[in-house]
Design a protein around this motif. Structure first.
Motif, PDB file in Angstrom:
ATOM      1  N   SER A   1       0.841  -1.192   0.000  1.00  0.00           N
ATOM      2  CA  SER A   1       0.000   0.000   0.000  1.00  0.00           C
ATOM      3  C   SER A   1       0.875   1.240   0.000  1.00  0.00           C
ATOM      4  O   SER A   1       2.010   1.222   0.483  1.00  0.00           O
ATOM      5  N   CYS A   2       0.340   2.301  -0.537  1.00  0.00           N
ATOM      6  CA  CYS A   2       1.029   3.583  -0.603  1.00  0.00           C
ATOM      7  C   CYS A   2       0.036   4.642  -0.161  1.00  0.00           C
ATOM      8  O   CYS A   2      -0.971   4.873  -0.848  1.00  0.00           O
ATOM      9  N   VAL A   3       0.298   5.242   0.982  1.00  0.00           N
ATOM     10  CA  VAL A   3      -0.589   6.266   1.519  1.00  0.00           C
ATOM     11  C   VAL A   3      -0.016   7.635   1.179  1.00  0.00           C
ATOM     12  O   VAL A   3       1.150   7.927   1.490  1.00  0.00           O
ATOM     13  N   ALA A   4      -0.822   8.454   0.534  1.00  0.00           N
ATOM     14  CA  ALA A   4      -0.402   9.801   0.153  1.00  0.00           C
ATOM     15  C   ALA A   4      -0.964  10.829   1.122  1.00  0.00           C
ATOM     16  O   ALA A   4      -2.064  10.667   1.646  1.00  0.00           O
ATOM     17  N   SER A   5      -0.190  11.889   1.354  1.00  0.00           N
ATOM     18  CA  SER A   5      -0.686  12.977   2.207  1.00  0.00           C
ATOM     19  C   SER A   5      -1.890  13.646   1.552  1.00  0.00           C
ATOM     20  O   SER A   5      -2.767  14.195   2.220  1.00  0.00           O
ATOM     21  N   GLU A   6      -1.924  13.591   0.223  1.00  0.00           N
ATOM     22  CA  GLU A   6      -3.076  14.047  -0.532  1.00  0.00           C
ATOM     23  C   GLU A   6      -3.006  13.430  -1.920  1.00  0.00           C
ATOM     24  O   GLU A   6      -1.931  13.099  -2.412  1.00  0.00           O
ATOM     25  N   LEU A   7      -4.164  13.259  -2.504  1.00  0.00           N
ATOM     26  CA  LEU A   7      -4.231  12.895  -3.913  1.00  0.00           C
ATOM     27  C   LEU A   7      -4.809  14.113  -4.635  1.00  0.00           C
ATOM     28  O   LEU A   7      -5.938  14.514  -4.379  1.00  0.00           O
ATOM     29  N   THR A   8      -4.003  14.724  -5.451  1.00  0.00           N
ATOM     30  CA  THR A   8      -4.436  15.926  -6.151  1.00  0.00           C
ATOM     31  C   THR A   8      -5.610  15.619  -7.076  1.00  0.00           C
ATOM     32  O   THR A   8      -5.892  14.460  -7.376  1.00  0.00           O
ATOM     33  N   ARG A   9      -6.292  16.661  -7.520  1.00  0.00           N
ATOM     34  CA  ARG A   9      -7.480  16.451  -8.343  1.00  0.00           C
ATOM     35  C   ARG A   9      -7.154  15.595  -9.570  1.00  0.00           C
ATOM     36  O   ARG A   9      -7.878  14.666  -9.917  1.00  0.00           O
ATOM     37  N   ASP A  10      -6.096  15.911 -10.240  1.00  0.00           N
ATOM     38  CA  ASP A  10      -5.578  15.079 -11.330  1.00  0.00           C
ATOM     39  C   ASP A  10      -4.279  14.448 -10.827  1.00  0.00           C
ATOM     40  O   ASP A  10      -3.382  15.158 -10.373  1.00  0.00           O
ATOM     41  N   TYR A  11      -4.194  13.152 -10.894  1.00  0.00           N
ATOM     42  CA  TYR A  11      -2.982  12.498 -10.412  1.00  0.00           C
ATOM     43  C   TYR A  11      -2.744  11.184 -11.136  1.00  0.00           C
ATOM     44  O   TYR A  11      -3.651  10.592 -11.717  1.00  0.00           O
ATOM     45  N   ALA A  12      -1.515  10.771 -11.056  1.00  0.00           N
ATOM     46  CA  ALA A  12      -1.122   9.406 -11.398  1.00  0.00           C
ATOM     47  C   ALA A  12      -0.222   8.930 -10.264  1.00  0.00           C
ATOM     48  O   ALA A  12       0.697   9.648  -9.854  1.00  0.00           O
ATOM     49  N   VAL A  13      -0.527   7.780  -9.734  1.00  0.00           N
ATOM     50  CA  VAL A  13       0.334   7.127  -8.741  1.00  0.00           C
ATOM     51  C   VAL A  13       0.850   5.844  -9.370  1.00  0.00           C
ATOM     52  O   VAL A  13       0.065   5.020  -9.825  1.00  0.00           O
ATOM     53  N   ALA A  14       2.151   5.726  -9.402  1.00  0.00           N
ATOM     54  CA  ALA A  14       2.784   4.579 -10.045  1.00  0.00           C
ATOM     55  C   ALA A  14       3.648   3.818  -9.062  1.00  0.00           C
ATOM     56  O   ALA A  14       4.150   4.382  -8.080  1.00  0.00           O
ATOM     57  N   TRP A  15       3.805   2.547  -9.328  1.00  0.00           N
ATOM     58  CA  TRP A  15       4.746   1.699  -8.595  1.00  0.00           C
ATOM     59  C   TRP A  15       5.919   1.391  -9.516  1.00  0.00           C
ATOM     60  O   TRP A  15       5.727   1.023 -10.683  1.00  0.00           O
ATOM     61  N   PHE A  16       7.112   1.528  -8.944  1.00  0.00           N
ATOM     62  CA  PHE A  16       8.341   1.196  -9.648  1.00  0.00           C
ATOM     63  C   PHE A  16       9.079   0.133  -8.844  1.00  0.00           C
ATOM     64  O   PHE A  16       8.932   0.043  -7.629  1.00  0.00           O
ATOM     65  N   ARG A  17       9.898  -0.632  -9.524  1.00  0.00           N
ATOM     66  CA  ARG A  17      10.720  -1.649  -8.868  1.00  0.00           C
ATOM     67  C   ARG A  17      12.169  -1.469  -9.303  1.00  0.00           C
ATOM     68  O   ARG A  17      12.453  -1.276 -10.490  1.00  0.00           O
ATOM     69  N   GLU A  18      13.036  -1.563  -8.330  1.00  0.00           N
ATOM     70  CA  GLU A  18      14.472  -1.523  -8.606  1.00  0.00           C
ATOM     71  C   GLU A  18      15.056  -2.858  -8.180  1.00  0.00           C
ATOM     72  O   GLU A  18      15.265  -3.125  -6.997  1.00  0.00           O
ATOM     73  N   ALA A  19      15.283  -3.735  -9.167  1.00  0.00           N
ATOM     74  CA  ALA A  19      15.846  -5.047  -8.893  1.00  0.00           C
ATOM     75  C   ALA A  19      17.354  -4.919  -8.724  1.00  0.00           C
ATOM     76  O   ALA A  19      17.962  -3.968  -9.225  1.00  0.00           O
ATOM     77  N   PRO A  20      17.978  -5.865  -8.035  1.00  0.00           N
ATOM     78  CA  PRO A  20      19.432  -5.803  -7.826  1.00  0.00           C
ATOM     79  C   PRO A  20      20.187  -5.690  -9.143  1.00  0.00           C
ATOM     80  O   PRO A  20      19.994  -6.488 -10.064  1.00  0.00           O
TER      81      PRO A  20
END
Length: 123
Positions: free
Chosen positions: A21-40
């Motif tokens: 889960s990713c909790v944001a302090s706010e979600l702006t009216r228009d937003y994109a929330v993305a997940w990224f992964r950094e593998a070794p």
């Protein structure tokens, strides 16, 4: 400034499931929330994204069918569910926010980032 807090990942058995889960302090009216992964030893890469308009994106053929992104806007939270975990899923996972309704797999486009959480899949 949007602050993001990702949940702890941890050590997971291969074949198992994980929900971050990713909790944001706010979600702006228009937003994109993305997940990224950094593998070794690899560059940070986009995993999935969700927008304020309900649009979703999956990046990478390996994730298709195993991954679901969702949101609870009342809680300013975005979830990433991964099933059938393999060693390829090991890495540090980051959530990121930008104030545009557009999913882009380029990390440089996101000004706000969570702290990163380690996910290790053991066989």
């Amino acid at each position: 400034e949007v602050q993001l807090q990702a949940s702890r990942g941890g050590l997971v058995q291969a074949g198992g499931s994980l929900r971050l889960s990713c909790v944001a302090s706010e979600l702006t009216r228009d937003y994109a929330v993305a997940w990224f992964r950094e593998a070794p030893g690899k560059e940070r890469e986009g995993v999935s994204c969700i927008t304020s308009g309900g649009g979703r994106a999956l990046w990478g053929d390996a994730e298709r069918g195993r991954l679901e992104i969702s949101s609870d806007t009342a809680q300013n939270t975005v979830f990433l569910q991964i099933t059938g975990l393999t060693s390829e899923d090991t890495g540090v996972y980051y959530c990121a926010h930008m104030s545009r309704r557009m999913c882009i797999p380029d990390p440089s486009r996101y000004p706000y980032w969570g702290q990163g959480t380690q996910v290790t899949v053991s066989s």
